[in-house]
Design a protein around this motif. Structure first.
Motif, PDB file in Angstrom:
ATOM      1  N   MET A  55       0.751  -1.285   0.174  1.00  0.00           N
ATOM      2  CA  MET A  55      -0.005   0.107   0.186  1.00  0.00           C
ATOM      3  C   MET A  55       0.524   1.155   0.044  1.00  0.00           C
ATOM      4  SD  MET A  55      -2.825   0.749   2.399  1.00  0.00           S
ATOM      5  CE  MET A  55      -3.758   2.675   2.882  1.00  0.00           C
ATOM      6  N   LEU A  56       1.424   1.550   0.417  1.00  0.00           N
ATOM      7  CA  LEU A  56       3.299   2.468   0.348  1.00  0.00           C
ATOM      8  C   LEU A  56       3.419   2.759  -0.480  1.00  0.00           C
ATOM      9  CD1 LEU A  56       4.160   2.456   4.785  1.00  0.00           C
ATOM     10  CD2 LEU A  56       2.851   4.303   3.354  1.00  0.00           C
ATOM     11  N   LYS A  57       3.612   1.878  -1.270  1.00  0.00           N
ATOM     12  CA  LYS A  57       4.496   1.578  -2.613  1.00  0.00           C
ATOM     13  C   LYS A  57       3.620   2.343  -3.749  1.00  0.00           C
ATOM     14  CE  LYS A  57       2.780  -2.613  -5.115  1.00  0.00           C
ATOM     15  NZ  LYS A  57       1.993  -2.888  -3.746  1.00  0.00           N
ATOM     16  N   ASP A  58       2.875   2.538  -2.952  1.00  0.00           N
ATOM     17  CA  ASP A  58       1.677   3.663  -4.191  1.00  0.00           C
ATOM     18  C   ASP A  58       1.108   4.641  -4.203  1.00  0.00           C
ATOM     19  OD1 ASP A  58       0.236   1.608  -6.268  1.00  0.00           O
ATOM     20  OD2 ASP A  58      -1.521   1.070  -3.684  1.00  0.00           O
ATOM     21  N   PHE A  59       1.864   5.304  -2.852  1.00  0.00           N
ATOM     22  CA  PHE A  59       2.073   7.115  -1.976  1.00  0.00           C
ATOM     23  C   PHE A  59       3.252   7.581  -3.014  1.00  0.00           C
ATOM     24  CE2 PHE A  59       4.137   9.964   0.448  1.00  0.00           C
ATOM     25  CZ  PHE A  59       2.887  10.906   0.543  1.00  0.00           C
ATOM     26  N   SER A  60       2.091   8.846  -3.661  1.00  0.00           N
ATOM     27  CA  SER A  60       3.369   9.817  -4.600  1.00  0.00           C
ATOM     28  C   SER A  60       3.139  11.069  -4.397  1.00  0.00           C
ATOM     29  CB  SER A  60       3.099   9.624  -5.693  1.00  0.00           C
ATOM     30  OG  SER A  60       1.647  10.244  -5.769  1.00  0.00           O
ATOM     31  N   VAL A  61       3.555  11.938  -3.930  1.00  0.00           N
ATOM     32  CA  VAL A  61       3.767  13.223  -4.184  1.00  0.00           C
ATOM     33  C   VAL A  61       2.337  14.345  -4.281  1.00  0.00           C
ATOM     34  CG1 VAL A  61       5.066  15.807  -4.205  1.00  0.00           C
ATOM     35  CG2 VAL A  61       6.203  14.134  -3.944  1.00  0.00           C
ATOM     36  N   GLN A  62       2.568  13.419  -6.003  1.00  0.00           N
ATOM     37  CA  GLN A  62       1.118  14.286  -6.851  1.00  0.00           C
ATOM     38  C   GLN A  62      -0.067  14.167  -6.017  1.00  0.00           C
ATOM     39  OE1 GLN A  62       0.917  12.768 -10.577  1.00  0.00           O
ATOM     40  NE2 GLN A  62      -0.144  13.442 -11.147  1.00  0.00           N
ATOM     41  N   SER A  63      -0.462  12.594  -5.024  1.00  0.00           N
ATOM     42  CA  SER A  63      -1.542  12.285  -4.812  1.00  0.00           C
ATOM     43  C   SER A  63      -1.858  13.203  -3.641  1.00  0.00           C
ATOM     44  CB  SER A  63      -1.219  11.021  -4.369  1.00  0.00           C
ATOM     45  OG  SER A  63      -1.470  10.372  -5.536  1.00  0.00           O
ATOM     46  N   ALA A  66      -5.049  13.347  -9.975  1.00  0.00           N
ATOM     47  CA  ALA A  66      -4.132  12.839  -8.821  1.00  0.00           C
ATOM     48  C   ALA A  66      -2.564  11.528  -8.494  1.00  0.00           C
ATOM     49  CB  ALA A  66      -5.329  12.052  -8.255  1.00  0.00           C
ATOM     50  N   HIS A  67      -3.255  11.183 -10.067  1.00  0.00           N
ATOM     51  CA  HIS A  67      -1.464  10.120 -10.261  1.00  0.00           C
ATOM     52  C   HIS A  67      -2.379  10.023 -11.567  1.00  0.00           C
ATOM     53  CE1 HIS A  67       1.363   7.701 -10.476  1.00  0.00           C
ATOM     54  NE2 HIS A  67       2.268   7.909  -9.208  1.00  0.00           N
ATOM     55  N   ALA A  68      -0.818   9.552 -12.254  1.00  0.00           N
ATOM     56  CA  ALA A  68      -1.080   8.951 -13.491  1.00  0.00           C
ATOM     57  C   ALA A  68      -1.569   7.928 -14.057  1.00  0.00           C
ATOM     58  CB  ALA A  68       0.142   9.230 -14.457  1.00  0.00           C
ATOM     59  N   GLU A  69      -1.553   7.098 -12.871  1.00  0.00           N
ATOM     60  CA  GLU A  69      -2.004   5.286 -12.960  1.00  0.00           C
ATOM     61  C   GLU A  69      -3.465   5.554 -11.740  1.00  0.00           C
ATOM     62  OE1 GLU A  69       1.003   3.014 -11.911  1.00  0.00           O
ATOM     63  OE2 GLU A  69       2.826   4.073 -12.183  1.00  0.00           O
ATOM     64  N   PRO A  70      -3.937   5.169 -12.348  1.00  0.00           N
ATOM     65  CA  PRO A  70      -5.449   5.007 -11.631  1.00  0.00           C
ATOM     66  C   PRO A  70      -5.453   4.078 -10.654  1.00  0.00           C
ATOM     67  CG  PRO A  70      -5.989   5.058 -14.145  1.00  0.00           C
ATOM     68  CD  PRO A  70      -4.602   4.548 -13.831  1.00  0.00           C
ATOM     69  N   LYS A  71      -4.705   3.282 -10.398  1.00  0.00           N
ATOM     70  CA  LYS A  71      -4.611   2.434  -9.345  1.00  0.00           C
ATOM     71  C   LYS A  71      -4.002   2.710  -7.792  1.00  0.00           C
ATOM     72  CE  LYS A  71      -0.995  -0.402 -10.373  1.00  0.00           C
ATOM     73  NZ  LYS A  71      -0.095  -1.516 -10.762  1.00  0.00           N
ATOM     74  N   ARG A  72      -3.242   3.627  -8.033  1.00  0.00           N
ATOM     75  CA  ARG A  72      -2.603   4.750  -7.146  1.00  0.00           C
ATOM     76  C   ARG A  72      -3.460   5.924  -7.219  1.00  0.00           C
ATOM     77  NH1 ARG A  72       3.968   5.086  -8.908  1.00  0.00           N
ATOM     78  NH2 ARG A  72       3.379   5.707  -6.258  1.00  0.00           N
ATOM     79  N   ARG A  73      -4.377   6.416  -7.221  1.00  0.00           N
ATOM     80  CA  ARG A  73      -5.149   7.593  -7.211  1.00  0.00           C
ATOM     81  C   ARG A  73      -5.457   7.543  -5.612  1.00  0.00           C
ATOM     82  NH1 ARG A  73      -7.609   8.106 -13.257  1.00  0.00           N
ATOM     83  NH2 ARG A  73      -5.628   8.619 -14.330  1.00  0.00           N
TER      84      ARG A  73
END
Length: 394
Positions: A1-9, A284-291
């Motif tokens: 789960m933490l691997k999906d975190f991003s500054v953009q989100s 929110a992020h380019a990858e939908p699964k990480r939004r």
């Protein structure tokens, strides 16, 4: 789960929470006070709602890995403002909030009830909402009439900023309100000390009371408006962004968190409709699964903002009520135009929608029951009569 975190989100989640809170807290505050909440009870309700929204967004987004944005019911708060004081005061309103929350849970778990709400003709639901919003949308004009030097800066800020970036129009109006209050109003002695005391969050438990008038005037219309204007569109926004949520469980969980906030004065927690697109979109992020992280971050920020609700309410209380009503009215202009457009779009239901709109907007109550219910009732009778006549002609 933490691997999906991003500054953009992270950025989009903070922006979503700020816009969601700043653009509509004035509506919620005015609606709660209209049904009898004191300043302390209104602050308690804002805190409970914000914390409930935040926790609900975190739980649902983490569990489903979908960007499930949560909000308070802004149209529901506008409904409270139009309903006004009810016999029995705020405890009766709190009792109605509990009933509404229970109905939302049942609608999520019991499919026939959810389908029944979805079956309410869209023109009538939109006409009722437009009628509810109309009175509050007059407030900006009334604010100018009250004092042009205080009212005009708020409206000018909304117009100018909105011309460049519609999303920031209401926060700009709110900033103008704060400047008007700071520079143009005389602060009473002891107000600053009271403001400092309000920095500490506090919840005030309200013992609910249940009456037929509260059920029909507040609980049922609040349930219908929240489901039709927030929960169902919230699901639609997720589907537009290519997510496939299961509506029932989401509705039920928002109802449970509404049950948590109701004893402290919160009217309803639901799926977000407007800010939902911010967390679900590509920004929110380019990858939908990480939004989904954007919705989680928004939830965290909502909790933080909720803990500051007492100070916000104390600050707003220093100004004439018409000024915060003006900000609330500006926040609802878009909702009014959209609901009116959808209400009168189809020629065959235009008269029924007009009746619903007029009865609701009149603000007149019969037998202690608010105009929102009677508007929907009258419009439904008119629509049924029109369909009956058409069948006889065939």
């Amino acid at each position: 789960m933490l691997k999906d975190f991003s500054v953009q989100s992270l950025f989009m989640g903070c922006l979503t929470a700020f816009v969601g809170f700043a653009s509509s807290f004035a509506v919620v505050l005015h609606g709660l006070q209209a049904v009898g909440a004191t300043d302390a009870q209104a602050a308690s309700a804002l805190t409970a709602l914000s914390v409930s929204m935040g926790l609900c967004a975190i739980v649902l987004s983490a569990a489903t890995r979908l960007p499930v944005s949560i909000a308070w019911s802004t149209p529901g708060a506008a409904l409270l403002a139009s309903a006004g004081a009810i016999e029995g005061g705020f405890p009766v309103a709190v009792g109605a909030f509990l009933v509404c929350a229970a109905l939302i849970v049942i609608a999520g778990l019991f499919r026939p009830l959810g389908r029944a709400v979805a079956a309410i003709p869209a023109p009538l639901a939109n006409a009722m909402l437009a009628g509810v919003l109309l009175g509050l949308c007059f407030a900006p004009v009334k604010a100018i009439g009250f004092n042009p030097l205080l009212g005009l800066p708020i409206i000018i800020a909304w117009i100018v900023v909105g011309a460049f970036k519609r999303l920031w129009a209401v926060p700009a109006a709110l900033a103008a309100f704060a400047l008007v209050l700071a520079l143009g109003m005389k602060v009473p002695d002891g107000a600053l000390a009271s403001l400092q005391h309000s920095l500490l969050p506090s919840l005030e438990l309200v013992k609910p009371a249940f009456t037929v008038a509260g059920l029909v005037s507040i609980a049922l219309p609040l349930f219908i408006v929240t489901m039709a204007s927030q929960n169902i569109p919230g699901i639609a926004v997720l589907k537009v962004h290519h997510y496939d949520p299961k509506p029932g469980p989401l509705f039920a969980v928002t109802g449970l968190f509404s049950l948590f906030s109701a004893p402290f004065g919160g009217h309803a927690v639901n799926l977000a409709a407007i800010t939902a697109a911010m967390c679900a979109g590509q920004d929110a992020h380019a990858e939908p699964k990480r939004r989904y992280w954007a919705a989680i971050i928004a939830g965290v920020v909502y909790i933080i903002l909720g803990l500051l609700a007492g100070a916000v309410t104390a600050f707003v209380a220093l100004a004439p009520p018409i000024l915060i009503e003006a900000v609330a009215g500006l926040a609802l202009v878009g909702a009014l135009s959209n609901s009116a457009l959808n209400a009168f779009q189809k020629a065959e239901s235009r008269e029924a929608a007009a009746i619903t709109f007029l009865v609701t907007a009149s603000g007149v109550s019969f037998a202690g029951i608010s105009g929102a219910f009677w508007g929907l009732f009258a419009g439904g009778l008119m629509m049924a009569l029109s369909h009956g006549v058409q069948l006889l002609r065939k």
